[in-house]
Write an enzyme that holds these catalytic residues in place. Structure first.
Site, short mmCIF file in Angstrom:
data_model
loop_
_atom_site.label_atom_id
_atom_site.label_comp_id
_atom_site.label_asym_id
_atom_site.label_seq_id
_atom_site.Cartn_x
_atom_site.Cartn_y
_atom_site.Cartn_z
CB THR A 97 36.87 44.58 44.30
OG1 THR A 97 35.94 43.70 45.43
CG2 THR A 97 36.42 45.93 44.24
CB CYS A 98 39.81 40.39 42.78
SG CYS A 98 39.89 40.96 41.11
CG ASP A 99 37.68 40.59 49.42
OD1 ASP A 99 36.83 39.83 49.94
OD2 ASP A 99 38.32 41.19 49.92
CG ASN A 151 40.65 44.70 43.21
OD1 ASN A 151 39.90 43.94 42.91
ND2 ASN A 151 41.88 44.45 43.27
#
Ligand code: PLP
Length: 390
Positions: free
Chosen positions: A336-338, A379
């Site tokens: 994910t984009c975290d 996401n």
């Protein structure tokens, strides 16, 4: 202190039935595969190690229908924390009299739901919660949870649950005056508790509460020793027999001669070793030319179910589809984009130098606290499917 966890340093294997399923079905990833025979084997081993204790399986560890049904068929009881978990148990054919509501933080309407469903046993750790139980589940049986140390546990439960012993005694007395049935005392020494001796001081506290309650005219007789029994994340996990012996000795030391009934609430021990989480490599890259560390990004991460990699507390063993060749250091991360979706950076994992996109990574002993932790779709990555091998 970094532990070296390589693909070959510690003996570990994918349980054979799961290995066969994965080879034959090649299921889409990520997914969790549970061998219900391992669930059964662990349940039986625990009962053999702690013959004096009733087992209430902590549903939160793995609420899959097949797990609950297999345990119900073996005669297990169940510990729940919500109406949804009660419904899961009832759907698995469990009689409500065999369900305990061990969460000390309950909505009034959820207590009422449980009461109406026929659940009679509730845990509390405050006067406020006791009042809610008295109002929403009149006549119910209550256990009072005492604070104990979580030292020695890889996933401690901190000070969130429980109260000091003097308060516990007062609550038991009060329970009687509120028309409830004050039955006993509970505690939890922390999850993935690596030291069997940690039940001794906890049982000493519980015994003190029991004696003081007796002296105050409340003859409680139930001692709930909680969960905490470990899954096999590493080779140094003590065998369940050591826990059985240490707890048996502590019960003898502190509660000898008192008419007590013992209850335990295993979660991780029963479900952990029964599951393998199959993931795939999405990307292997480096941040700089000549960088020794490769970043390995998997199709499962912190939000997909690996929540217990928080603080790198739980360190899973990994088996890749290209094991056997030379190894090199990696940083493992999710998709994910975290930026918190990094699994292991301080812990020095070593994986094959040939590892690349599309290779599989089997995460061992992942049957507890994984699939149930997955986010609803952060996401766009939804919860992973769970395959149960009956
Ligand atoms: C989570 C929990 C358990 C199970 O703990 P494990 O460490 O998984 O054995 C038992 N009892 C209660 C009240 C819990 O909250």
């Amino acid at each position: 202190m970094a532990t070296r966890l390589s693909a070959s340093a510690i003996p570990h294997v994918v349980p054979p039935r799961i290995e066969r399923f994965l080879a034959e079905e090649d299921p889409p990833t990520p997914c969790l595969v549970i061998d219900l025979d391992v669930v059964e084997e662990r349940y039986r081993a625990l009962v053999a190690a702690l013959p004096a204790a009733d087992v209430h399986y902590a549903v939160k560890a793995n609420p899959s229908p097949g797990v609950l049904a297999r345990l119900a068929a073996l005669g297990s009881r169940f510990d729940v924390a919500s109406p949804a978990e009660i419904s899961l148990c009832l759907a698995a054919g469990v009689d409500p009299s065999r369900i305990s509501y061990g969460n000390t933080i309950k909505k009034r309407r959820d207590i009422a739901f449980a009461h109406e469903a026929g659940v009679h046993m509730f845990a509390v750790d405050s006067e406020e919660e006791l009042g809610k139980v008295a109002a929403a589940a009149p006549g119910a049986t209550v256990l009072v949870r005492v604070l104990v140390s979580g030292e020695g546990a890889d996933w401690p439960l901190s000070r969130k649950f429980g109260c000091e012993p003097d308060m516990a005694v007062d609550l038991l007395v009060q329970a009687g005056t509120l028309g409830l049935d004050p039955a006993g005392v509970s505690f939890h020494v922390g999850s993935q508790q690596m030291e069997p001796r940690r039940w001794d001081p906890a049982l000493e506290r519980a015994a003190a509460v029991l004696r003081q309650a007796h002296a105050a005219g409340v003859p409680i007789s139930l001692v709930n020793i909680g969960g905490g029994f470990p899954a096999s994340y590493s080779a140094d996990v003590p065998h369940i027999e050591h826990y059985g012996r240490a707890i048996g000795a502590a019960l003898h030391r502190h509660l000898q001669g008192l008419p007590v009934r013992v209850l335990c609430e295993p979660g991780r021990y029963v479900a952990g070793d029964a599951g393998v989480l199959r993931a795939k490599v999405v990307l292997v890259s480096r941040k700089a030319y000549g960088d020794e560390h490769r970043w390995v990004y998997l199709d499962v991460g912190r939000f997909g179910g690996l929540a217990e990699t928080e603080g790198e507390a739980i360190r899973y063993q990994l088996v890749t589809s290209v094991d056997g060749g030379p190894l090199g250091p990696v940083i493992l991360a999710g998709p994910t984009c975290d930026s918190v979706d990094v699994l292991y950076e301080r812990t020095r994992y070593q994986l094959p130098l040939t590892l690349s996109e599309g290779d599989t990574i089997d995460i061992l002993a992942a049957g507890a606290y994984t699939a149930a932790y997955a986010s609803a779709g952060f996401n766009g990555f939804g919860p992973m499917p769970v395959h149960e091998l009956a």
